[in-house]
Design a protein around this motif. Structure first.
Motif: not given
Ligand SMILES: [Mg+2]
Ligand SMILES: Nc1ncnc2c1ncn2[C@@H]1O[C@H](COP(=O)(O)OP(=O)(O)OP(=O)(O)O)[C@@H](O)[C@H]1O
Lengths: 371, 236
Positions: B43, B86, B161
């Motif tokens: 990330t 994410q 993500d």
């Molecule tokens: Mg991550």
């Protein structure tokens, strides 16, 4: 599809494409009511104290709308909006004093108090009403711009911004308490005897001021509604809910926030301009941090993020205050605190929850669609 | 020539090196997976590419030479780099259609916008939900809406993500299908994912990240056979 049951309300097309008040009947009704009361004041000529009270309530409603625009729609909680209200109020007071001095030839109290032979240089031109109006709005926007640019560019957000805005209004109050500012110091300014060449005591002046304030409120509401229903309004909500995300979609948020922040300051200044001739006095107490917090309380009680909520909150709280501060002045802070608690606990979206008869807390109303 | 070149990228948080001299190049038309254990820096890599985190050193260039480390988030997005976060990041107060409209980006002409809106709605299968507030969508629908917002701007670099985290098997299959339609010869796609079957289904090559460094780069089959990769994944 995920197979999840669709529990969300279908939103009629009119709500999204904000043609006029199409999607907000409550607000449309409210604007109608505001204009009807303006007409009522002219036709029915109620008692002067009532006219004056309605005019003041309308000024507070404008002030509440200005805060709701930045707080409810953009997520910027200002605890210093009294600053912009005061800028409008002080410049208006300066105009009224300069004008009265020019018409009557009687020197304002503050000149006598300071032992001045004439008004200081920065009062020049203030007898001219359009210039005074431009100065009031321009000064409010300039201060908002400088403070907003510094804060938003360095990404001062949330509670830090709120605290700094409160500090700003506090500093302004300390400044205005000084006598050598030439703005009346602790005593403030009063003795507004003349308005546009007419003695302030002329019958009809109070009505004229109240009607002007009501019409201004209706205009501000219509303009604000057009703004929040526009594509820019969508961007404001997006910025409120997730500013970082909006930036990663290619939108610079500094300019958006700065623009709406300055607009809000101008609207707050307008409220101050309309308020001061109706109360007949201005002093540094409009800059006290409590007043600025109270504006946020009006909006929260009425229902933030809805223009009608801001108006309802400002009117309800201040009408109660007018009534109670005559009846039991000591009890007011306790009543206000109690009101805040009741709203926070019982009506998470403010009094608008009552209007729409939705008494269940927000999280219960999501229909289980949330994780 | 590569569409996205990352060169010697180092990101530090205090004394901790989240990315440590990472280099990576993604070709146009390629779908690249970045995998690695939790905390590997995946990330953080996307944060650096999108301008949210400033690297301590190193460079990130687009195919035309634009250095992203010197640009703001909004400028990077306008240069054609879009990301799915994410944690699903849609605007709950706006409808699906309004979310997609924002996804088109600023200054998008009305005609283009409505064409892209229609395309994004049909590619994500959200036509029937166009006027629902995004806050009321199910988790999987939010993920698809966010992918729709990414593709509404016709980006040249797409960063995803963990697009199937928390999705059911059926939803995962549907997402793989959507990502298949994103592939274009002039577009580079970078997918971060823990779901290996999904990675195998949608990507060409994988980069295995470990403690901020590249551990392995190549086909998924070789990655599965690589001793160091096995050790990192079994050892966590
Ligand atoms: Mg991550
Ligand atoms: N803002 C931050 N401040 C301090 N440390 C951070 C920050 N962001 C990430 N880290 C640390 O950097 C490391 C890499 O985090 P990152 O989120 O990139 O991991 P990841 O590979 O995406 O993991 P996951 O698979 O769990 O999503 C972690 O140890 C994390 O704790």
């Amino acid at each position: 599809m995920s197979g999840a049951v669709d529990l969300s309300p279908r939103i009629p097309a009119a709500r999204r494409i904000g043609a006029g008040f199409g999607g907000d009947p409550l607000l449309a009704g409210l604007v109608g009511l505001v204009l009807a009361s303006a007409l009522g004041l002219v036709l029915l000529q109620p008692a002067p104290y009532l006219v004056n009270m309605i005019g003041q309530l309308a000024a507070f409603a404008i002030l509440a709308v200005s805060l709701d625009l930045v707080w409810g729609y953009l997520g910027i909680l200002s605890l210093g909006h009294g600053l912009f209200f005061a800028i409008g109020g002080y410049v208006c007071a300066m105009h009224l004093l300069a004008h009265a001095y020019a018409v009557t030839g009687r020197a304002p109290d503050l000149m006598q108090f300071m032992g001045w032979k004439s008004l200081p240089a920065y009062w020049a031109g203030l007898t001219n009403a359009p210039y005074a109006l431009a100065l009031a709005l321009g000064l409010a926007v300039a201060v908002a711009f400088a403070f907003g640019l510094a804060s938003f560019r360095s990404r001062v957000n949330g509670v830090y911004f709120s605290i700094i805005s409160q500090a700003l209004v506090y500093v302004a109050m300390l400044l205005m308490f000084r006598n050598d500012t030439g703005l009346g110091g602790n005593n403030g300014m009063t003795g507004f005897d003349v308005l546009f060449g007419w003695p302030m005591s002329t019958p009809g002046i109070a009505t004229g001021l109240a009607v002007a304030t009501l019409v201004a409120l209706a205009g501000v509401l219509a303009g604000a509604r057009a703004l929040v229903a526009s594509p820019l309004g969508r961007r404001m909500l997006a910025c409120r809910d997730d500013e970082a995300r909006l930036r990663t979609l290619g939108y610079g948020t500094t300019r958006l926030k700065l623009g709406i922040w300055c607009l809000s300051a101008a609207i707050a200044a307008l409220a101050g301009i309309l308020y001061v001739p109706q109360v007949g006095i201005i002093n540094p107490r409009v800059l006290s941090p409590d007043l600025s917090i109270e504006i946020a309380v009006w909006v929260a009680i009425g229902g933030m993020g809805r223009l009608s909520g801001a108006v309802i909150g400002a009117v309800a709280v201040n009408a109660l205050k007018f009534w109670l501060s005559a009846a039991l002045p000591e009890a007011w802070p306790f009543i206000l605190s109690g009101l805040v608690l009741a709203v926070v606990l019982g009506l998470p979206n403010g009094l608008l929850d009552l209007a729409t008869l939705r008494l269940r807390p927000t999280w219960l109303r999501r229909g289980g669609a949330r994780p | 020539m590569s569409a996205l070149v990352i060169d010697g990228l180092t990101v530090v948080f205090g004394a901790f090196r989240a990315l440590d001299g990472l280099s990576l190049a993604v070709d146009p038309g390629e779908v690249r997976a970045v995998i690695g254990p939790n905390g590997a820096g995946k990330t953080t890599l996307l944060d650096a590419i999108t301008g949210i985190t400033r690297p301590k050193s190193g460079h990130i260039h687009l195919g035309d030479g634009l250095d992203l480390t010197k640009r703001s988030e909004a400028e990077i997005a306008r240069a054609g780099v879009r990301r799915k976060f994410q944690k699903p990041s849609v605007f709950p107060a706006l409808t699906v259609r309004e979310n997609l409209g924002l996804g088109c980006g600023p200054g998008c002409p009305a005609a283009t916008r409505s064409a892209r809106l229609a395309a994004a709605l049909s590619e994500t299968g959200l036509e029937g939900r166009a006027d629902v507030p995004a806050g009321a969508l199910a988790h999987g629908e939010k993920q698809w809406l966010e992918i729709g917002m990414v593709l509404a701007s016709e980006p040249r670099v797409i960063l995803l993500d963990e697009p199937v985290a928390g999705l059911s098997d059926a939803e995962t299959a549907r997402t793989a299908e959507i990502i298949g339609t994103l592939r274009r010869p002039d577009r580079a796609i970078l997918v971060i994912e823990h779901d290996m079957a999904f990675v195998e289904a949608v990507t060409d090559r994988v980069t295995v990240l470990h403690e901020g460094r590249t551990l392995f780069e190549g086909g998924m089959a070789q990655a599965r056979a690589d001793a160091r990769v096995i050790e990192v994944f079994l050892g966590r």
